[in-house]
Design a protein around this motif. Structure first.
Motif, mmCIF file in Angstrom:
data_model
loop_
_atom_site.group_PDB
_atom_site.id
_atom_site.type_symbol
_atom_site.label_atom_id
_atom_site.label_comp_id
_atom_site.label_asym_id
_atom_site.label_seq_id
_atom_site.Cartn_x
_atom_site.Cartn_y
_atom_site.Cartn_z
ATOM 1 N N GLY A 43 0.816 -1.206 0.000
ATOM 2 C CA GLY A 43 0.000 0.000 0.000
ATOM 3 C C GLY A 43 0.848 1.252 0.000
ATOM 4 N N SER A 44 1.940 1.228 0.758
ATOM 5 C CA SER A 44 2.847 2.374 0.813
ATOM 6 C C SER A 44 3.490 2.634 -0.546
ATOM 7 N N VAL A 45 3.940 1.558 -1.180
ATOM 8 C CA VAL A 45 4.569 1.686 -2.507
ATOM 9 C C VAL A 45 3.548 2.170 -3.544
ATOM 10 N N THR A 46 2.304 1.688 -3.441
ATOM 11 C CA THR A 46 1.256 2.078 -4.389
ATOM 12 C C THR A 46 0.966 3.576 -4.324
ATOM 13 N N LEU A 47 1.110 4.174 -3.134
ATOM 14 C CA LEU A 47 0.810 5.593 -2.981
ATOM 15 C C LEU A 47 1.939 6.504 -3.470
ATOM 16 N N LEU A 48 3.119 5.956 -3.679
ATOM 17 C CA LEU A 48 4.239 6.791 -4.125
ATOM 18 C C LEU A 48 3.950 7.516 -5.447
ATOM 19 N N PRO A 49 3.455 6.826 -6.493
ATOM 20 C CA PRO A 49 3.133 7.558 -7.727
ATOM 21 C C PRO A 49 2.016 8.581 -7.538
ATOM 22 N N VAL A 50 1.095 8.304 -6.628
ATOM 23 C CA VAL A 50 0.023 9.271 -6.341
ATOM 24 C C VAL A 50 0.619 10.543 -5.757
ATOM 25 N N ILE A 51 1.582 10.378 -4.845
ATOM 26 C CA ILE A 51 2.245 11.536 -4.237
ATOM 27 C C ILE A 51 2.988 12.343 -5.290
ATOM 28 N N LEU A 52 3.656 11.645 -6.210
ATOM 29 C CA LEU A 52 4.395 12.336 -7.271
ATOM 30 C C LEU A 52 3.461 13.125 -8.180
ATOM 31 N N VAL A 53 2.339 12.520 -8.550
ATOM 32 C CA VAL A 53 1.377 13.191 -9.428
ATOM 33 C C VAL A 53 0.771 14.405 -8.739
ATOM 34 N N LEU A 54 0.357 14.226 -7.471
ATOM 35 C CA LEU A 54 -0.233 15.342 -6.736
ATOM 36 C C LEU A 54 0.778 16.452 -6.507
ATOM 37 N N GLY A 55 2.056 16.074 -6.308
ATOM 38 C CA GLY A 55 3.104 17.062 -6.111
ATOM 39 C C GLY A 55 3.310 17.928 -7.341
ATOM 40 N N ARG A 56 3.168 17.343 -8.516
ATOM 41 C CA ARG A 56 3.348 18.092 -9.764
ATOM 42 C C ARG A 56 2.178 19.024 -10.051
ATOM 43 N N THR A 57 0.994 18.658 -9.572
ATOM 44 C CA THR A 57 -0.195 19.470 -9.860
ATOM 45 C C THR A 57 -0.367 20.640 -8.907
ATOM 46 N N LYS A 58 0.386 20.639 -7.797
ATOM 47 C CA LYS A 58 0.285 21.756 -6.854
ATOM 48 C C LYS A 58 0.980 22.983 -7.430
ATOM 49 N N SER A 59 0.320 24.087 -7.346
ATOM 50 C CA SER A 59 0.888 25.309 -7.926
ATOM 51 C C SER A 59 1.544 26.195 -6.875
ATOM 52 N N THR A 60 0.886 26.347 -5.712
ATOM 53 C CA THR A 60 1.424 27.207 -4.660
ATOM 54 C C THR A 60 1.356 26.490 -3.327
ATOM 55 N N GLY A 61 2.121 27.012 -2.382
ATOM 56 C CA GLY A 61 2.077 26.480 -1.016
ATOM 57 C C GLY A 61 2.914 25.237 -0.808
ATOM 58 N N ALA A 62 3.604 24.762 -1.839
ATOM 59 C CA ALA A 62 4.372 23.527 -1.711
ATOM 60 C C ALA A 62 5.584 23.705 -0.796
ATOM 61 N N LYS A 63 6.148 24.917 -0.797
ATOM 62 C CA LYS A 63 7.357 25.134 -0.006
ATOM 63 C C LYS A 63 7.093 25.057 1.487
ATOM 64 N N ALA A 64 5.862 25.406 1.886
ATOM 65 C CA ALA A 64 5.547 25.362 3.314
ATOM 66 C C ALA A 64 5.652 23.953 3.867
ATOM 67 N N GLU A 65 5.409 22.959 3.014
ATOM 68 C CA GLU A 65 5.468 21.573 3.454
ATOM 69 C C GLU A 65 6.911 21.113 3.692
ATOM 70 N N ASP A 66 7.865 21.885 3.167
ATOM 71 C CA ASP A 66 9.259 21.513 3.330
ATOM 72 C C ASP A 66 9.865 22.095 4.605
ATOM 73 N N SER A 67 9.084 22.872 5.353
ATOM 74 C CA SER A 67 9.606 23.464 6.579
ATOM 75 C C SER A 67 9.847 22.372 7.623
ATOM 76 N N PRO A 68 10.793 22.613 8.541
ATOM 77 C CA PRO A 68 11.075 21.621 9.589
ATOM 78 C C PRO A 68 9.844 21.262 10.412
ATOM 79 N N ALA A 69 9.006 22.249 10.728
ATOM 80 C CA ALA A 69 7.801 21.992 11.525
ATOM 81 C C ALA A 69 6.842 21.080 10.777
ATOM 82 N N GLU A 70 6.721 21.315 9.464
ATOM 83 C CA GLU A 70 5.835 20.497 8.639
ATOM 84 C C GLU A 70 6.342 19.054 8.552
ATOM 85 N N ARG A 71 7.640 18.915 8.348
ATOM 86 C CA ARG A 71 8.219 17.573 8.247
ATOM 87 C C ARG A 71 8.093 16.823 9.570
ATOM 88 N N LYS A 72 8.274 17.537 10.687
ATOM 89 C CA LYS A 72 8.146 16.914 12.007
ATOM 90 C C LYS A 72 6.712 16.446 12.251
#
Length: 303
Positions: free
Chosen positions: A43-72
């Motif tokens: 199930g984890s492996v199956t979701l990897l391509p979904v994450i990649l596709v959704l990551g490409r379709t995001k236009s704004t706000g993606a950088k906030a997810e890379d913050s240390p607080a977000e990752r934690k």
């Protein structure tokens, strides 16, 4: 309400309902821990391509997810959800070994009623609908699980699945806490990975999984891992978009009914008149628990 969204959620409920059959069949070939380890890693492996596709379709706000607080928050949420999912999955898996898939489906669906009860400890009020639903579900459980003439004793399988329902309720509350803070698909991918690893430890210690058994159970594993974990979760996300969460929860709760139908059609498992009445009472309780409530009442939606 979009007909397309409703159909996607109905398909999700169908996949989850039939997954109880896959879980039951797999026990003929491999141990429960082995099954849950492999299905969740898949199930984890199956979701990897979904994450990649959704990551490409995001236009704004993606950088906030890379913050240390977000990752934690993402890592903490994924690990907490993974631990609870591991416990719930394994209690359910071994419970199905000693009961029918139909009973397991309905008892697992009790999380819809248990969640608001647990919410009381979080200082959330519950409406009268919830308490009526609790009484109905208890009556349904009595008819479904307790056999006349055998005394007041719940079966081993039903008890294990009931514990599973409580654990899934805790799992939902943890998701409710972390989901506004992190990407839901990423957190789900992490939780499946954590659940798979944790299930793999007792599988190696107590079950000694072998390749021949795993290959023999490949169909149930593929169904539970790819369809039930990966595909159904993605369909749920797409189907619930811009949809009333109460209606969405009602459609998804149909998995309990579908599990009974699947057990009957595929495995030839049937329920007595008494057990069917118990299922009807429990499904009525599920619907009642999802009726619109006042703002002060607790929310039982599982979006």
């Amino acid at each position: 309400m979009s007909v397309r969204n409703s159909l996607l959620l109905l398909l999700t409920a169908t996949i989850w309902g039939v997954a109880f059959v896959a879980q039951s069949v797999s026990m003929d070939y491999i141990g429960g821990f082995t099954f849950n380890a492999i299905r969740n890693l898949m199930g984890s492996v199956t979701l990897l391509p979904v994450i990649l596709v959704l990551g490409r379709t995001k236009s704004t706000g993606a950088k906030a997810e890379d913050s240390p607080a977000e990752r934690k928050a993402l890592l903490t949420g994924g690990i907490c959800c993974g631990i609870l999912l591991c416990l719930a999955n394994n209690f359910q898996q071994f419970g199905i070994k000693y009961t029918t898939v139909g009973k397991a489906g309905f008892i697992t669906a009790c999380y819809i009623i248990i969640v608001p009860i647990l919410g009381i400890f979080l200082k959330k009020k519950c409406s009268s609908f919830i308490w009526i639903a609790v009484i109905l579900s208890l009556c349904g459980l009595y008819l479904l699980c307790l056999t006349p003439g055998e005394g007041f004793a719940i079966g081993r399988g039903e008890l294990l699945v009931l514990i599973c329902a409580v654990l899934f309720s805790l799992h939902i509350l943890v998701i409710d806490h972390f989901s506004p803070l992190v990407d839901g698909v990423k957190m789900s991918c992490i939780q499946f990975l954590v659940c798979g690893i944790l299930s793999g430890i007792p599988a190696l210690l107590f079950e000694s999984p072998d390749l021949s058994g795993i290959l023999a159970a490949k169909i149930p594993l593929l169904y539970a891992g790819v369809l039930s974990c990966g595909v159904a979760y993605t369909l749920q996300i797409v189907g619930q978009k811009n949809m009333n969460p109460t209606v969405a929860s009602l459609i998804l709760s149909l998995e309990s009914c579908i599990s009974v139908i699947a057990g009957w059609l595929i495995l030839g498992q049937s329920l007595s008149g008494r057990e069917i009445l118990g299922c009807v009472l429990m499904f009525g309780a599920i619907i009642l628990a999802q009726l619109p409530q006042k703002k002060a009442a607790c929310n039982t939606c599982i979006s």
